[in-house]
Design an enzyme around this catalytic site. Structure first.
Site, PDB file in Angstrom:
ATOM      1  N   LYS A   1     -20.213   4.974   4.984  1.00  0.00           N
ATOM      2  CA  LYS A   1     -19.111   4.584   4.104  1.00  0.00           C
ATOM      3  C   LYS A   1     -18.718   3.130   4.313  1.00  0.00           C
ATOM      4  O   LYS A   1     -17.549   2.760   4.194  1.00  0.00           O
ATOM      5  CB  LYS A   1     -17.907   5.503   4.303  1.00  0.00           C
ATOM      6  CG  LYS A   1     -18.221   6.989   4.286  1.00  0.00           C
ATOM      7  CD  LYS A   1     -19.093   7.393   3.107  1.00  0.00           C
ATOM      8  CE  LYS A   1     -18.377   7.253   1.768  1.00  0.00           C
ATOM      9  NZ  LYS A   1     -19.260   7.679   0.634  1.00  0.00           N
TER      10      LYS A   1
ATOM     11  N   HIS B 229     -28.197   5.073   9.509  1.00  0.00           N
ATOM     12  CA  HIS B 229     -26.839   5.095  10.064  1.00  0.00           C
ATOM     13  C   HIS B 229     -26.855   5.286  11.588  1.00  0.00           C
ATOM     14  O   HIS B 229     -25.797   5.362  12.204  1.00  0.00           O
ATOM     15  CB  HIS B 229     -26.029   6.245   9.451  1.00  0.00           C
ATOM     16  CG  HIS B 229     -25.700   6.071   8.006  1.00  0.00           C
ATOM     17  ND1 HIS B 229     -25.247   4.885   7.476  1.00  0.00           N
ATOM     18  CD2 HIS B 229     -25.729   6.961   6.963  1.00  0.00           C
ATOM     19  CE1 HIS B 229     -25.026   5.042   6.174  1.00  0.00           C
ATOM     20  NE2 HIS B 229     -25.306   6.278   5.849  1.00  0.00           N
TER      21      HIS B 229
ATOM     22  N   ARG C 111     -17.560  -2.590   7.841  1.00  0.00           N
ATOM     23  CA  ARG C 111     -16.357  -2.432   7.019  1.00  0.00           C
ATOM     24  C   ARG C 111     -15.196  -2.052   7.932  1.00  0.00           C
ATOM     25  O   ARG C 111     -15.389  -1.343   8.927  1.00  0.00           O
ATOM     26  CB  ARG C 111     -16.576  -1.337   5.968  1.00  0.00           C
ATOM     27  CG  ARG C 111     -15.431  -1.156   4.984  1.00  0.00           C
ATOM     28  CD  ARG C 111     -15.709   0.013   4.055  1.00  0.00           C
ATOM     29  NE  ARG C 111     -14.717   0.114   2.988  1.00  0.00           N
ATOM     30  CZ  ARG C 111     -14.669   1.109   2.101  1.00  0.00           C
ATOM     31  NH1 ARG C 111     -15.569   2.089   2.160  1.00  0.00           N
ATOM     32  NH2 ARG C 111     -13.741   1.121   1.167  1.00  0.00           N
TER      33      ARG C 111
ATOM     34  N   SER D 251     -12.504   6.725   3.240  1.00  0.00           N
ATOM     35  CA  SER D 251     -13.655   6.961   2.364  1.00  0.00           C
ATOM     36  C   SER D 251     -14.462   8.155   2.844  1.00  0.00           C
ATOM     37  O   SER D 251     -14.905   8.998   2.041  1.00  0.00           O
ATOM     38  CB  SER D 251     -14.529   5.711   2.314  1.00  0.00           C
ATOM     39  OG  SER D 251     -15.651   5.899   1.478  1.00  0.00           O
TER      40      SER D 251
ATOM     41  N   TYR E 243     -18.109  -6.140   4.728  1.00  0.00           N
ATOM     42  CA  TYR E 243     -17.830  -5.521   3.433  1.00  0.00           C
ATOM     43  C   TYR E 243     -16.736  -6.292   2.701  1.00  0.00           C
ATOM     44  O   TYR E 243     -16.814  -6.519   1.485  1.00  0.00           O
ATOM     45  CB  TYR E 243     -17.403  -4.079   3.681  1.00  0.00           C
ATOM     46  CG  TYR E 243     -17.066  -3.250   2.467  1.00  0.00           C
ATOM     47  CD1 TYR E 243     -18.000  -2.379   1.917  1.00  0.00           C
ATOM     48  CD2 TYR E 243     -15.790  -3.286   1.889  1.00  0.00           C
ATOM     49  CE1 TYR E 243     -17.688  -1.588   0.828  1.00  0.00           C
ATOM     50  CE2 TYR E 243     -15.470  -2.498   0.800  1.00  0.00           C
ATOM     51  CZ  TYR E 243     -16.419  -1.652   0.270  1.00  0.00           C
ATOM     52  OH  TYR E 243     -16.097  -0.868  -0.810  1.00  0.00           O
TER      53      TYR E 243
ATOM     54  N   PHE F  86     -18.713  -3.451  -8.434  1.00  0.00           N
ATOM     55  CA  PHE F  86     -18.279  -2.071  -8.250  1.00  0.00           C
ATOM     56  C   PHE F  86     -18.102  -1.380  -9.601  1.00  0.00           C
ATOM     57  O   PHE F  86     -18.476  -0.220  -9.780  1.00  0.00           O
ATOM     58  CB  PHE F  86     -16.972  -2.039  -7.460  1.00  0.00           C
ATOM     59  CG  PHE F  86     -16.497  -0.650  -7.146  1.00  0.00           C
ATOM     60  CD1 PHE F  86     -17.009   0.059  -6.070  1.00  0.00           C
ATOM     61  CD2 PHE F  86     -15.549  -0.032  -7.938  1.00  0.00           C
ATOM     62  CE1 PHE F  86     -16.594   1.339  -5.792  1.00  0.00           C
ATOM     63  CE2 PHE F  86     -15.112   1.252  -7.660  1.00  0.00           C
ATOM     64  CZ  PHE F  86     -15.633   1.937  -6.584  1.00  0.00           C
TER      65      PHE F  86
ATOM     66  N   ARG G 169     -16.143   5.798  -5.192  1.00  0.00           N
ATOM     67  CA  ARG G 169     -14.776   6.220  -5.480  1.00  0.00           C
ATOM     68  C   ARG G 169     -13.912   5.028  -5.888  1.00  0.00           C
ATOM     69  O   ARG G 169     -13.701   4.775  -7.059  1.00  0.00           O
ATOM     70  CB  ARG G 169     -14.194   6.953  -4.262  1.00  0.00           C
ATOM     71  CG  ARG G 169     -12.943   7.770  -4.541  1.00  0.00           C
ATOM     72  CD  ARG G 169     -12.540   8.545  -3.304  1.00  0.00           C
ATOM     73  NE  ARG G 169     -12.198   7.662  -2.196  1.00  0.00           N
ATOM     74  CZ  ARG G 169     -10.973   7.186  -1.976  1.00  0.00           C
ATOM     75  NH1 ARG G 169      -9.993   7.508  -2.787  1.00  0.00           N
ATOM     76  NH2 ARG G 169     -10.736   6.385  -0.956  1.00  0.00           N
ATOM     77  N   LYS G 170     -13.422   4.257  -4.921  1.00  0.00           N
ATOM     78  CA  LYS G 170     -12.578   3.106  -5.234  1.00  0.00           C
ATOM     79  C   LYS G 170     -13.171   1.805  -4.707  1.00  0.00           C
ATOM     80  O   LYS G 170     -13.168   0.793  -5.387  1.00  0.00           O
ATOM     81  CB  LYS G 170     -11.170   3.307  -4.665  1.00  0.00           C
ATOM     82  CG  LYS G 170     -10.387   4.413  -5.363  1.00  0.00           C
ATOM     83  CD  LYS G 170      -8.949   4.472  -4.861  1.00  0.00           C
ATOM     84  CE  LYS G 170      -8.153   5.532  -5.620  1.00  0.00           C
ATOM     85  NZ  LYS G 170      -6.744   5.595  -5.164  1.00  0.00           N
ATOM     86  N   GLY G 171     -13.641   1.829  -3.467  1.00  0.00           N
ATOM     87  CA  GLY G 171     -14.313   0.657  -2.923  1.00  0.00           C
ATOM     88  C   GLY G 171     -13.427  -0.541  -2.648  1.00  0.00           C
ATOM     89  O   GLY G 171     -13.919  -1.637  -2.415  1.00  0.00           O
TER      90      GLY G 171
END
Length: 311
Positions: free
Chosen positions: A58, A120, A142, A150, A205, A242, A272-274
């Protein structure tokens, strides 16, 4: 349901916020990262031409993957949806959801020429040859407050487990070694300390949010794609915003969510929103204070500074 998943569901009672099934070198590992795969990765043959994308979950993985694909494919979006080395269907070597299928690392071994490998895994579980050969590695970090929010949304709508409450999920993130990626600090800080190595590009990020064009150019230069025209760079920027990715079914990974995780994409969109600072809608004052204490321990004297909101 895959045979692997069914086996683990029988052996290990799990909740979605605490899906730990076994321990590996101090890390708690979930059903879709089997021990035998991790064993195999310790002798995985890394090639000098390999390009790795390493992220804590995420943290903009698919966003960066799209940028890298566009850059390596001369801004041709049609190639992104194919099985090209830098296409959308690149595979994580550690993930293995179905015992009846060939392991991902075996598929990677069969690829001729340059390979693009996202992962990951924390540093201690990565193929050791990654640190011995001059492979190119892009690491994206991030801020962990937005990461945990997230990840919470990514997990709570899976039908595999009873959903847990936000405060439970946050507690797991702060006090336990989160499934297969480990603690945020132990994942991020080792790469931050290597940020000056010539074969490593460390990107935040939040910097991508602030100036995507600059980051695209930085990625292109790192991947030795300096031949790209300004028009191709700007096309990459436009297609990797995005807003555009959220409208693109390919970028939304709907097939993965629906088929693998059995998620309701209307409730649990992959994109989703970012935004930066969304954590403020979830954290209480007490939760934020506790998080800051843990975060300071993670950072230590490394000098890493993350942005938790943008002005």
């Amino acid at each position: 349901m895959s045979t692997t998943e069914e086996l683990y569901r029988q052996l290990v009672p799990r909740r979605r916020c605490d899906t730990y099934v076994y321990e590996r070198t101090g890390h708690t590992m979930p059903w879709f990262v089997p021990a035998r795969i991790l064993d195999a990765l310790q002798t995985f043959e890394v090639r000098e031409s390999d390009v790795f994308l390493v992220t804590y979950p995420k943290s903009g993985t698919n966003w960066t993957r799209k940028i890298m694909a566009m850059v390596m494919n001369n801004a041709d979006e049609q190639l992104y949806g194919t099985d090209t080395p830098f296409g959308r269907k690149v595979i994580y070597p550690e993930m293995h959801q179905d015992e009846d299928e060939e392991p991902s690392y075996k598929k990677l071994e069969k690829i001729q020429g340059q390979r693009f490998i996202p992962t990951h895994l924390p540093p201690s579980l990565l193929p050791p040859q990654m640190f011995d050969k001059p492979v190119k590695i892009i690491y994206v970090a991030r801020n962990p407050k937005d990461v945990v929010v997230s990840d919470f949304h990514h997990c709570i709508y899976s039908p595999f487990e009873e959903p847990c409450k936000w405060e439970e999920f946050l507690s797991v993130f702060l006090t336990k070694n989160k499934a297969y990626c480990g603690e945020w600090g132990s994942h991020v800080i080792p790469w931050w300390k290597k940020r000056d190595d010539p074969n490593i590009l460390f990107i935040k990020y939040e910097d991508m949010i602030k100036d995507l064009g600059r980051c695209v150019k930085k990625i292109a230069s790192f991947l030795q794609q300096d031949h790209l025209t300004e028009e191709q760079i700007m096309k990459t920027v436009k297609l990797c915003t995005f807003e555009n990715m959220k409208q693109n079914p390919v970028d939304r990974n709907e097939d993965v969510l629906a088929n693998l995780w059995k998620s309701d994409i209307s409730k649990n969109p992959f994109i989703r929103k970012g935004k930066v600072g969304g954590w403020k809608e979830y954290f209480t004052v007490a939760q934020n204070e506790k998080f800051d204490q843990v975060y300071k321990k993670w950072i230590g004297d490394s000098g890493l500074e993350m942005e938790f909101e943008l002005g």
